[in-house]
Design a protein around this motif. Sequence first.
Motif, mmCIF file in Angstrom:
data_model
loop_
_atom_site.group_PDB
_atom_site.id
_atom_site.type_symbol
_atom_site.label_atom_id
_atom_site.label_comp_id
_atom_site.label_asym_id
_atom_site.label_seq_id
_atom_site.Cartn_x
_atom_site.Cartn_y
_atom_site.Cartn_z
ATOM 1 N N UNK A 62 0.829 -1.201 0.000
ATOM 2 C CA UNK A 62 0.000 0.000 0.000
ATOM 3 C C UNK A 62 0.870 1.260 0.000
ATOM 4 N N UNK A 63 1.921 1.245 0.811
ATOM 5 C CA UNK A 63 2.821 2.398 0.864
ATOM 6 C C UNK A 63 3.496 2.620 -0.489
ATOM 7 N N UNK A 64 3.980 1.543 -1.086
ATOM 8 C CA UNK A 64 4.643 1.656 -2.387
ATOM 9 C C UNK A 64 3.677 2.173 -3.446
ATOM 10 N N UNK A 65 2.441 1.687 -3.407
ATOM 11 C CA UNK A 65 1.446 2.142 -4.373
ATOM 12 C C UNK A 65 1.175 3.631 -4.252
ATOM 13 N N UNK A 66 1.113 4.133 -3.034
ATOM 14 C CA UNK A 66 0.881 5.561 -2.824
ATOM 15 C C UNK A 66 2.046 6.393 -3.350
ATOM 16 N N UNK A 67 3.258 5.942 -3.077
ATOM 17 C CA UNK A 67 4.442 6.688 -3.502
ATOM 18 C C UNK A 67 4.543 6.732 -5.020
ATOM 19 N N UNK A 68 4.382 5.584 -5.666
ATOM 20 C CA UNK A 68 4.470 5.536 -7.125
ATOM 21 C C UNK A 68 3.367 6.380 -7.758
ATOM 22 N N UNK A 69 2.175 6.357 -7.153
ATOM 23 C CA UNK A 69 1.071 7.165 -7.683
ATOM 24 C C UNK A 69 1.389 8.654 -7.589
ATOM 25 N N UNK A 70 1.972 9.084 -6.488
ATOM 26 C CA UNK A 70 2.342 10.494 -6.333
ATOM 27 C C UNK A 70 3.381 10.893 -7.376
ATOM 28 N N UNK A 71 4.389 10.066 -7.581
ATOM 29 C CA UNK A 71 5.407 10.380 -8.581
ATOM 30 C C UNK A 71 4.797 10.463 -9.981
ATOM 31 N N UNK A 72 3.856 9.561 -10.261
ATOM 32 C CA UNK A 72 3.201 9.568 -11.572
ATOM 33 C C UNK A 72 2.372 10.831 -11.768
ATOM 34 N N UNK A 73 1.605 11.199 -10.753
ATOM 35 C CA UNK A 73 0.763 12.398 -10.861
ATOM 36 C C UNK A 73 1.624 13.650 -11.012
ATOM 37 N N UNK A 74 2.706 13.737 -10.259
ATOM 38 C CA UNK A 74 3.602 14.893 -10.377
ATOM 39 C C UNK A 74 4.157 15.008 -11.792
ATOM 40 N N UNK A 75 4.607 13.893 -12.348
ATOM 41 C CA UNK A 75 5.168 13.907 -13.699
ATOM 42 C C UNK A 75 4.111 14.274 -14.737
ATOM 43 N N UNK A 76 2.925 13.703 -14.603
ATOM 44 C CA UNK A 76 1.870 13.999 -15.565
ATOM 45 C C UNK A 76 1.408 15.448 -15.468
ATOM 46 N N UNK A 77 1.374 15.992 -14.263
ATOM 47 C CA UNK A 77 0.980 17.391 -14.098
ATOM 48 C C UNK A 77 2.017 18.325 -14.714
ATOM 49 N N UNK A 78 3.298 18.013 -14.536
ATOM 50 C CA UNK A 78 4.343 18.808 -15.178
ATOM 51 C C UNK A 78 4.205 18.743 -16.698
ATOM 52 N N UNK A 79 3.980 17.536 -17.196
ATOM 53 C CA UNK A 79 3.837 17.365 -18.642
ATOM 54 C C UNK A 79 2.607 18.112 -19.158
ATOM 55 N N UNK A 80 1.510 18.048 -18.405
ATOM 56 C CA UNK A 80 0.286 18.750 -18.826
ATOM 57 C C UNK A 80 0.525 20.251 -18.921
ATOM 58 N N UNK A 81 1.226 20.807 -17.963
ATOM 59 C CA UNK A 81 1.492 22.242 -17.970
ATOM 60 C C UNK A 81 2.444 22.638 -19.092
ATOM 61 N N UNK A 82 3.406 21.756 -19.359
ATOM 62 C CA UNK A 82 4.326 22.020 -20.474
ATOM 63 C C UNK A 82 3.561 22.035 -21.795
ATOM 64 N N UNK A 83 2.690 21.055 -21.987
ATOM 65 C CA UNK A 83 1.936 20.992 -23.248
ATOM 66 C C UNK A 83 0.935 22.132 -23.355
ATOM 67 N N UNK A 84 0.582 22.747 -22.223
ATOM 68 C CA UNK A 84 -0.332 23.890 -22.241
ATOM 69 C C UNK A 84 0.395 25.191 -22.552
ATOM 70 N N UNK A 85 1.731 25.120 -22.713
ATOM 71 C CA UNK A 85 2.469 26.300 -23.119
ATOM 72 C C UNK A 85 3.527 26.797 -22.160
#
Length: 216
Positions: free
Chosen positions: A157-180
């Motif tokens: 459960x702990x590992x799943x939470x950590x990996x999910x946070x890293x994934x969301x952070x990366x996707x949010x950065x990518x989303x903002x980059x693609x938004x300009x």
Amino acid sequence: MGDTGGLRERKKQQMYERLSDTAVRLFLEKDYEQVTVADIAAAVDISKPTLFRYFPAKEDLVLHQLADHAGEAGRVVAGRPAGRSPLDALLHHFLAGLDRRDPVTGLNDETGVLAFHRLLYGTPSLVARLHTFMERDEAALADAVGKETGGGVRARLAAGQIVAVQRVLAQENWRRITAGRDADGLHPEAVATARSAFAQLKAGLPDLARDRTETR
């Protein structure tokens, strides 16, 4: 005699890289669904059966670009210095990735990196394969944090939470980059967001917020 085993392994790794790079290039030039495994094999001048000995599935040709990061979180935790908690080690590693604009953090605005991310996140079968990739990362991380969490379901459960946070952070950065947004301008915000996200993890996973000296 020379190191024939080492040479053979290097040639094997070179073929992995050549096949993956060729496949990604073709997918970006045309379309993922339009490019067949036979097309990729022909471009590298090998047979389909030979290609499948390297990559059992078409999706694996793309995911190989992330091979260097496979099991990374588990390695970071296992190799952390004394006095640094698992979560601090992972945060430090993620912040270092942001500093060097590592594509895996999403904070990279190079044309080729953006095109690869559009391919990866815009292709349903690749997204599904990416989840399998992340499940393996979770398993490796769960093993690495098992001592602090007591192992078993708690570690998973702990590992799943950590990996999910890293994934969301990366996707949010990518989303903002693609938004300009540009990577350099976004960097301070990405750092603040990462620190905030890991603060939430520390609050929810106190066992992983303690350093080695505290858990002895």
